[in-house]
Design a protein around this motif. Structure first.
Motif, short mmCIF file in Angstrom:
data_model
loop_
_atom_site.label_atom_id
_atom_site.label_comp_id
_atom_site.label_asym_id
_atom_site.label_seq_id
_atom_site.Cartn_x
_atom_site.Cartn_y
_atom_site.Cartn_z
N SER A 106 33.80 37.15 59.70
CA SER A 106 34.29 38.02 58.62
C SER A 106 33.21 37.85 57.36
O SER A 106 33.05 38.79 56.61
CB SER A 106 35.78 37.64 58.23
N LYS A 109 30.48 40.40 58.52
CA LYS A 109 30.96 41.97 58.11
C LYS A 109 31.29 42.27 56.72
O LYS A 109 30.99 43.37 56.47
CB LYS A 109 32.64 42.15 58.80
N THR A 113 29.03 45.23 55.31
CA THR A 113 29.92 46.61 54.99
C THR A 113 30.85 46.45 53.78
O THR A 113 31.28 47.56 53.53
CB THR A 113 30.95 46.91 56.39
N ALA A 118 35.90 45.08 59.11
CA ALA A 118 35.04 46.11 59.43
C ALA A 118 34.88 46.21 61.00
O ALA A 118 35.07 45.26 61.69
CB ALA A 118 33.67 46.50 58.96
N ASP A 119 34.91 47.29 61.93
CA ASP A 119 34.74 47.16 63.29
C ASP A 119 33.47 47.32 63.57
O ASP A 119 32.33 47.39 62.83
CB ASP A 119 35.60 48.49 63.84
N LYS A 120 33.00 47.30 64.99
CA LYS A 120 31.61 47.16 65.49
C LYS A 120 30.85 48.36 65.26
O LYS A 120 29.87 48.17 64.56
CB LYS A 120 31.80 47.02 66.90
N GLN A 122 31.20 50.44 62.51
CA GLN A 122 30.82 50.19 61.05
C GLN A 122 29.49 49.20 60.83
O GLN A 122 28.80 49.50 60.30
CB GLN A 122 31.90 49.72 60.21
N VAL A 123 29.85 47.92 61.47
CA VAL A 123 28.57 46.94 61.30
C VAL A 123 27.28 47.68 62.15
O VAL A 123 26.15 47.41 61.26
CB VAL A 123 29.00 45.84 62.19
N ASP A 144 25.13 42.60 66.07
CA ASP A 144 25.70 41.41 65.51
C ASP A 144 24.65 40.53 65.06
O ASP A 144 24.93 39.66 63.98
CB ASP A 144 26.91 40.97 66.43
N CYS A 151 23.25 38.90 56.68
CA CYS A 151 24.02 37.80 55.91
C CYS A 151 23.56 36.82 55.45
O CYS A 151 23.85 36.54 54.20
CB CYS A 151 25.43 37.86 56.84
#
Lengths: 179, 179
Positions: A106, A109, A113, A118-120, A122-123, A144, A151
Protein backbone atom coordinates in the motif's frame (compact mmCIF):
# COMPACT_ATOMS: atom_id res chain seq x y z
CA UNK A 1 20.16 7.46 -6.43
CA UNK A 2 20.05 4.11 -8.20
CA UNK A 3 17.48 1.70 -6.75
CA UNK A 4 16.83 -1.92 -7.68
CA UNK A 5 13.25 -2.88 -6.81
CA UNK A 6 12.31 -6.51 -6.16
CA UNK A 7 8.74 -7.81 -6.29
CA UNK A 8 9.46 -11.24 -4.81
CA UNK A 9 7.85 -14.40 -6.17
CA UNK A 10 8.98 -17.96 -6.65
CA UNK A 11 7.63 -18.45 -10.18
CA UNK A 12 8.19 -14.86 -11.30
CA UNK A 13 10.30 -12.38 -9.34
CA UNK A 14 9.95 -8.86 -10.77
CA UNK A 15 13.06 -6.70 -11.00
CA UNK A 16 13.14 -3.01 -11.89
CA UNK A 17 16.04 -0.55 -11.78
CA UNK A 18 15.34 3.18 -11.55
CA UNK A 19 17.71 6.10 -11.20
CA UNK A 20 16.85 9.62 -10.07
CA UNK A 21 16.11 11.87 -7.15
CA UNK A 22 12.82 13.05 -5.68
CA UNK A 23 11.32 15.98 -7.56
CA UNK A 24 13.16 15.29 -10.83
CA UNK A 25 12.25 13.08 -13.81
CA UNK A 26 13.24 9.46 -13.21
CA UNK A 27 15.06 7.09 -15.57
CA UNK A 28 14.42 3.38 -16.01
CA UNK A 29 17.70 1.47 -16.37
CA UNK A 30 16.28 -2.02 -16.64
CA UNK A 31 13.24 -4.17 -16.04
CA UNK A 32 12.59 -7.88 -16.17
CA UNK A 33 11.62 -11.03 -14.36
CA UNK A 34 13.66 -13.80 -12.72
CA UNK A 35 11.85 -17.09 -13.26
CA UNK A 36 12.49 -20.41 -11.55
CA UNK A 37 11.41 -23.86 -12.81
CA UNK A 38 8.02 -24.75 -11.29
CA UNK A 39 8.79 -28.48 -11.17
CA UNK A 40 12.18 -28.19 -9.41
CA UNK A 41 12.86 -28.75 -5.71
CA UNK A 42 12.32 -25.66 -3.56
CA UNK A 43 16.02 -25.46 -2.65
CA UNK A 44 16.99 -25.45 -6.35
CA UNK A 45 14.35 -22.81 -7.14
CA UNK A 46 15.82 -20.57 -4.42
CA UNK A 47 19.28 -21.17 -5.88
CA UNK A 48 18.01 -20.20 -9.35
CA UNK A 49 16.43 -17.05 -7.88
CA UNK A 50 19.73 -16.18 -6.21
CA UNK A 51 21.65 -16.60 -9.46
CA UNK A 52 19.16 -14.41 -11.32
CA UNK A 53 19.20 -11.66 -8.68
CA UNK A 54 23.02 -11.74 -8.54
CA UNK A 55 23.14 -11.10 -12.31
CA UNK A 56 20.93 -8.03 -11.91
CA UNK A 57 23.08 -6.72 -9.06
CA UNK A 58 26.27 -7.34 -11.07
CA UNK A 59 24.92 -5.48 -14.05
CA UNK A 60 23.35 -2.47 -12.32
CA UNK A 61 25.31 -2.01 -9.02
CA UNK A 62 22.41 -0.30 -7.21
CA UNK A 63 22.97 1.86 -4.11
CA UNK A 64 19.79 0.53 -2.49
CA UNK A 65 17.67 -2.59 -2.93
CA UNK A 66 13.95 -2.01 -2.25
CA UNK A 67 11.96 -5.17 -1.52
CA UNK A 68 8.23 -5.56 -1.05
CA UNK A 69 7.43 -6.26 2.60
CA UNK A 70 5.55 -9.57 2.72
CA UNK A 71 2.66 -10.07 5.13
CA UNK A 72 1.65 -13.49 6.32
CA UNK A 73 -2.08 -12.73 6.22
CA UNK A 74 -2.17 -12.22 2.42
CA UNK A 75 -2.31 -14.92 -0.27
CA UNK A 76 -1.68 -17.77 2.18
CA UNK A 77 -1.16 -20.22 -0.66
CA UNK A 78 1.87 -18.46 -2.13
CA UNK A 79 3.10 -16.38 0.80
CA UNK A 80 5.80 -18.81 1.93
CA UNK A 81 7.54 -18.83 -1.45
CA UNK A 82 7.24 -15.06 -1.63
CA UNK A 83 8.78 -14.66 1.84
CA UNK A 84 11.58 -17.04 0.90
CA UNK A 85 12.46 -15.26 -2.35
CA UNK A 86 12.40 -11.92 -0.50
CA UNK A 87 14.92 -13.44 1.93
CA UNK A 88 17.15 -14.42 -1.00
CA UNK A 89 17.02 -10.87 -2.39
CA UNK A 90 17.79 -9.33 1.02
CA UNK A 91 20.66 -11.76 1.53
CA UNK A 92 22.20 -11.00 -1.89
CA UNK A 93 22.10 -7.26 -1.11
CA UNK A 94 23.42 -7.64 2.46
CA UNK A 95 26.38 -9.75 1.26
CA UNK A 96 27.40 -6.82 -0.98
CA UNK A 97 26.87 -4.27 1.79
CA UNK A 98 23.93 -2.71 -0.09
CA UNK A 99 21.24 -1.28 2.23
CA UNK A 100 17.83 -2.95 1.96
CA UNK A 101 14.58 -0.99 2.31
CA UNK A 102 11.20 -2.67 2.76
CA UNK A 103 7.99 -1.02 1.57
CA UNK A 104 4.47 -2.36 1.92
CA UNK A 105 2.27 -2.83 -1.16
CA UNK A 106 0.00 0.00 0.00
CA UNK A 107 2.95 2.37 0.51
CA UNK A 108 4.05 1.61 -3.04
CA UNK A 109 0.58 2.10 -4.52
CA UNK A 110 0.08 5.33 -2.57
CA UNK A 111 3.48 6.65 -3.69
CA UNK A 112 2.90 6.15 -7.41
CA UNK A 113 -0.91 6.59 -7.73
CA UNK A 114 -1.93 8.62 -4.68
CA UNK A 115 -4.10 5.76 -3.40
CA UNK A 116 -3.02 2.78 -1.28
CA UNK A 117 -5.85 0.76 -2.78
CA UNK A 118 -5.03 1.34 -6.47
CA UNK A 119 -5.30 -1.69 -8.78
CA UNK A 120 -2.55 -3.22 -10.93
CA UNK A 121 -3.68 -1.37 -14.07
CA UNK A 122 -3.43 2.01 -12.31
CA UNK A 123 0.03 1.19 -10.96
CA UNK A 124 1.14 0.06 -14.42
CA UNK A 125 -0.26 3.24 -16.04
CA UNK A 126 1.51 5.53 -13.54
CA UNK A 127 4.81 3.66 -13.83
CA UNK A 128 4.58 4.03 -17.62
CA UNK A 129 3.93 7.77 -17.30
CA UNK A 130 6.53 8.48 -14.60
CA UNK A 131 9.29 6.64 -16.48
CA UNK A 132 8.12 7.95 -19.89
CA UNK A 133 7.81 4.45 -21.36
CA UNK A 134 6.12 3.59 -24.64
CA UNK A 135 3.96 0.90 -23.02
CA UNK A 136 3.30 -0.57 -19.54
CA UNK A 137 6.02 -3.07 -18.55
CA UNK A 138 4.84 -6.68 -18.56
CA UNK A 139 4.30 -8.90 -16.67
CA UNK A 140 2.71 -6.99 -13.77
CA UNK A 141 5.51 -8.22 -11.45
CA UNK A 142 8.00 -6.20 -13.51
CA UNK A 143 5.85 -3.06 -13.29
CA UNK A 144 5.46 -3.58 -9.52
CA UNK A 145 9.24 -3.81 -9.13
CA UNK A 146 9.65 -0.47 -10.92
CA UNK A 147 6.92 1.02 -8.68
CA UNK A 148 8.87 -0.18 -5.62
CA UNK A 149 12.03 1.51 -6.84
CA UNK A 150 10.13 4.76 -7.56
CA UNK A 151 8.45 4.58 -4.15
CA UNK A 152 11.85 4.24 -2.48
CA UNK A 153 13.36 7.22 -4.33
CA UNK A 154 10.41 9.41 -3.34
CA UNK A 155 10.15 8.22 0.27
CA UNK A 156 13.89 8.12 1.02
CA UNK A 157 14.28 11.88 1.74
CA UNK A 158 11.49 11.76 4.33
CA UNK A 159 12.90 8.54 5.85
CA UNK A 160 16.39 10.08 6.03
CA UNK A 161 15.04 13.23 7.74
CA UNK A 162 13.20 11.01 10.22
CA UNK A 163 16.33 8.97 10.93
CA UNK A 164 18.35 12.17 11.38
CA UNK A 165 15.72 13.54 13.76
CA UNK A 166 15.75 10.29 15.78
CA UNK A 167 19.57 10.26 15.84
CA UNK A 168 19.67 13.91 16.94
CA UNK A 169 17.10 13.27 19.64
CA UNK A 170 19.12 10.29 20.88
CA UNK A 171 22.30 12.39 20.98
CA UNK A 172 20.52 15.18 22.87
CA UNK A 173 18.91 12.71 25.27
CA UNK A 174 22.32 11.16 25.93
CA UNK A 175 23.85 14.58 26.47
CA UNK A 176 21.01 15.39 28.86
CA UNK A 177 21.73 12.25 30.89
CA UNK A 178 25.49 12.78 31.06
CA UNK A 179 25.25 16.54 31.83
CA UNK B 1 24.37 -41.17 6.47
CA UNK B 2 25.31 -37.80 7.98
CA UNK B 3 22.38 -35.39 8.29
CA UNK B 4 22.39 -31.77 9.42
CA UNK B 5 18.99 -30.82 10.82
CA UNK B 6 17.84 -27.20 10.84
CA UNK B 7 15.01 -25.89 13.02
CA UNK B 8 14.73 -22.47 11.40
CA UNK B 9 14.21 -19.32 13.45
CA UNK B 10 15.39 -15.75 13.17
CA UNK B 11 16.38 -15.24 16.82
CA UNK B 12 17.49 -18.83 17.40
CA UNK B 13 18.06 -21.32 14.59
CA UNK B 14 18.60 -24.83 15.95
CA UNK B 15 21.28 -26.99 14.32
CA UNK B 16 21.87 -30.69 15.01
CA UNK B 17 24.15 -33.14 13.22
CA UNK B 18 23.45 -36.87 13.45
CA UNK B 19 25.19 -39.80 11.78
CA UNK B 20 23.85 -43.32 11.36
CA UNK B 21 21.51 -45.58 9.43
CA UNK B 22 17.99 -46.74 10.16
CA UNK B 23 17.88 -49.67 12.58
CA UNK B 24 21.30 -48.98 14.15
CA UNK B 25 22.27 -46.77 17.10
CA UNK B 26 22.73 -43.15 16.03
CA UNK B 27 25.59 -40.79 16.88
CA UNK B 28 25.32 -37.08 17.59
CA UNK B 29 28.20 -35.17 15.95
CA UNK B 30 27.20 -31.68 17.01
CA UNK B 31 24.37 -29.52 18.29
CA UNK B 32 23.92 -25.81 18.78
CA UNK B 33 22.08 -22.68 17.86
CA UNK B 34 22.77 -19.90 15.34
CA UNK B 35 21.62 -16.60 16.85
CA UNK B 36 21.12 -13.28 15.08
CA UNK B 37 20.97 -9.84 16.74
CA UNK B 38 17.34 -8.95 17.51
CA UNK B 39 17.89 -5.21 16.96
CA UNK B 40 19.59 -5.52 13.53
CA UNK B 41 17.96 -4.97 10.14
CA UNK B 42 16.27 -8.06 8.72
CA UNK B 43 18.73 -8.26 5.81
CA UNK B 44 21.69 -8.25 8.24
CA UNK B 45 20.04 -10.89 10.42
CA UNK B 46 19.61 -13.14 7.36
CA UNK B 47 23.29 -12.53 6.52
CA UNK B 48 24.30 -13.50 10.08
CA UNK B 49 22.15 -16.66 9.81
CA UNK B 50 23.85 -17.52 6.51
CA UNK B 51 27.33 -17.10 8.02
CA UNK B 52 26.40 -19.29 10.99
CA UNK B 53 24.89 -22.04 8.83
CA UNK B 54 27.90 -21.97 6.48
CA UNK B 55 30.21 -22.59 9.46
CA UNK B 56 28.19 -25.66 10.45
CA UNK B 57 28.25 -26.98 6.87
CA UNK B 58 32.01 -26.36 6.63
CA UNK B 59 32.67 -28.21 9.85
CA UNK B 60 30.39 -31.23 9.36
CA UNK B 61 30.05 -31.68 5.55
CA UNK B 62 26.64 -33.41 5.77
CA UNK B 63 25.27 -35.57 2.94
CA UNK B 64 21.75 -34.24 3.48
CA UNK B 65 20.30 -31.11 5.07
CA UNK B 66 16.89 -31.70 6.71
CA UNK B 67 14.84 -28.53 7.27
CA UNK B 68 11.53 -28.15 9.08
CA UNK B 69 8.75 -27.46 6.60
CA UNK B 70 7.16 -24.15 7.58
CA UNK B 71 3.40 -23.65 7.32
CA UNK B 72 1.86 -20.24 6.93
CA UNK B 73 -1.10 -21.01 9.20
CA UNK B 74 1.05 -21.54 12.32
CA UNK B 75 2.49 -18.80 14.57
CA UNK B 76 1.56 -15.96 12.22
CA UNK B 77 3.65 -13.49 14.22
CA UNK B 78 6.97 -15.27 13.67
CA UNK B 79 6.28 -17.37 10.58
CA UNK B 80 7.78 -14.92 8.09
CA UNK B 81 11.17 -14.88 9.81
CA UNK B 82 11.04 -18.66 10.12
CA UNK B 83 10.26 -19.06 6.41
CA UNK B 84 13.07 -16.68 5.53
CA UNK B 85 15.70 -18.45 7.64
CA UNK B 86 14.57 -21.80 6.19
CA UNK B 87 15.20 -20.27 2.74
CA UNK B 88 18.72 -19.29 3.81
CA UNK B 89 19.43 -22.83 5.02
CA UNK B 90 18.05 -24.38 1.79
CA UNK B 91 20.09 -21.95 -0.30
CA UNK B 92 23.34 -22.72 1.56
CA UNK B 93 22.80 -26.44 0.99
CA UNK B 94 21.79 -26.06 -2.67
CA UNK B 95 24.88 -23.97 -3.42
CA UNK B 96 27.02 -26.88 -2.21
CA UNK B 97 24.97 -29.43 -4.15
CA UNK B 98 23.69 -31.00 -0.90
CA UNK B 99 20.15 -32.43 -1.21
CA UNK B 100 17.55 -30.76 1.02
CA UNK B 101 14.72 -32.72 2.64
CA UNK B 102 11.72 -31.05 4.25
CA UNK B 103 9.82 -32.68 7.11
CA UNK B 104 6.74 -31.35 8.86
CA UNK B 105 6.77 -30.89 12.65
CA UNK B 106 4.24 -33.72 13.05
CA UNK B 107 6.34 -36.09 10.91
CA UNK B 108 9.33 -35.31 13.14
CA UNK B 109 7.37 -35.82 16.38
CA UNK B 110 5.83 -39.04 15.09
CA UNK B 111 9.24 -40.35 14.01
CA UNK B 112 10.95 -39.85 17.37
CA UNK B 113 8.06 -40.30 19.85
CA UNK B 114 5.44 -42.34 17.98
CA UNK B 115 2.93 -39.46 18.20
CA UNK B 116 2.55 -36.49 15.85
CA UNK B 117 1.13 -34.47 18.73
CA UNK B 118 3.96 -35.04 21.24
CA UNK B 119 5.09 -32.03 23.26
CA UNK B 120 8.58 -30.49 23.39
CA UNK B 121 9.50 -32.34 26.61
CA UNK B 122 8.67 -35.72 25.03
CA UNK B 123 10.70 -34.90 21.92
CA UNK B 124 13.63 -33.76 24.09
CA UNK B 125 13.43 -36.93 26.20
CA UNK B 126 13.41 -39.23 23.16
CA UNK B 127 16.26 -37.35 21.45
CA UNK B 128 18.29 -37.71 24.67
CA UNK B 129 17.59 -41.45 24.80
CA UNK B 130 18.10 -42.17 21.08
CA UNK B 131 21.44 -40.34 20.98
CA UNK B 132 22.49 -41.64 24.44
CA UNK B 133 23.10 -38.13 25.79
CA UNK B 134 23.65 -37.28 29.46
CA UNK B 135 20.93 -34.58 29.42
CA UNK B 136 18.38 -33.13 26.96
CA UNK B 137 20.00 -30.63 24.56
CA UNK B 138 19.04 -27.01 25.25
CA UNK B 139 17.48 -24.79 24.04
CA UNK B 140 14.50 -26.70 22.62
CA UNK B 141 15.40 -25.48 19.08
CA UNK B 142 18.63 -27.49 19.31
CA UNK B 143 16.77 -30.64 20.38
CA UNK B 144 14.25 -30.12 17.56
CA UNK B 145 17.08 -29.89 15.03
CA UNK B 146 18.47 -33.24 16.25
CA UNK B 147 14.95 -34.73 16.04
CA UNK B 148 14.72 -33.52 12.42
CA UNK B 149 18.02 -35.23 11.56
CA UNK B 150 16.91 -38.46 13.26
CA UNK B 151 13.54 -38.29 11.47
CA UNK B 152 15.32 -37.96 8.15
CA UNK B 153 17.64 -40.92 8.76
CA UNK B 154 14.68 -43.11 9.70
CA UNK B 155 12.35 -41.94 6.92
CA UNK B 156 14.94 -41.85 4.13
CA UNK B 157 14.84 -45.62 3.32
CA UNK B 158 11.05 -45.48 2.86
CA UNK B 159 11.31 -42.26 0.81
CA UNK B 160 14.03 -43.78 -1.37
CA UNK B 161 11.92 -46.90 -1.97
CA UNK B 162 8.97 -44.67 -2.89
CA UNK B 163 11.10 -42.61 -5.29
CA UNK B 164 12.47 -45.80 -6.86
CA UNK B 165 8.94 -47.15 -7.25
CA UNK B 166 7.76 -43.90 -8.87
CA UNK B 167 10.82 -43.86 -11.16
CA UNK B 168 10.24 -47.50 -12.15
CA UNK B 169 6.57 -46.84 -12.77
CA UNK B 170 7.47 -43.83 -14.95
CA UNK B 171 9.96 -45.93 -16.93
CA UNK B 172 7.39 -48.69 -17.41
CA UNK B 173 4.67 -46.21 -18.36
CA UNK B 174 7.02 -44.62 -20.89
CA UNK B 175 7.92 -48.03 -22.30
CA UNK B 176 4.20 -48.78 -22.56
CA UNK B 177 3.61 -45.59 -24.53
CA UNK B 178 6.52 -46.05 -26.92
CA UNK B 179 5.83 -49.78 -27.45
Amino acid sequence: MRVLGVDPGLTRCGIGVVEGIAGRPLTMLGVGVVRTPVDADLSLRLLAAEEGIEEWLDEHRPEVVAVERVFSQHNVRTVMGTAQVSAVAMLCAARRGIPVALHTPSEVKAAVTGSGRADKAQVGAMVTRLLRLAAPPKPADAADALALAICHIWRAPAQNRLQQAVALHTVNATKGRTA
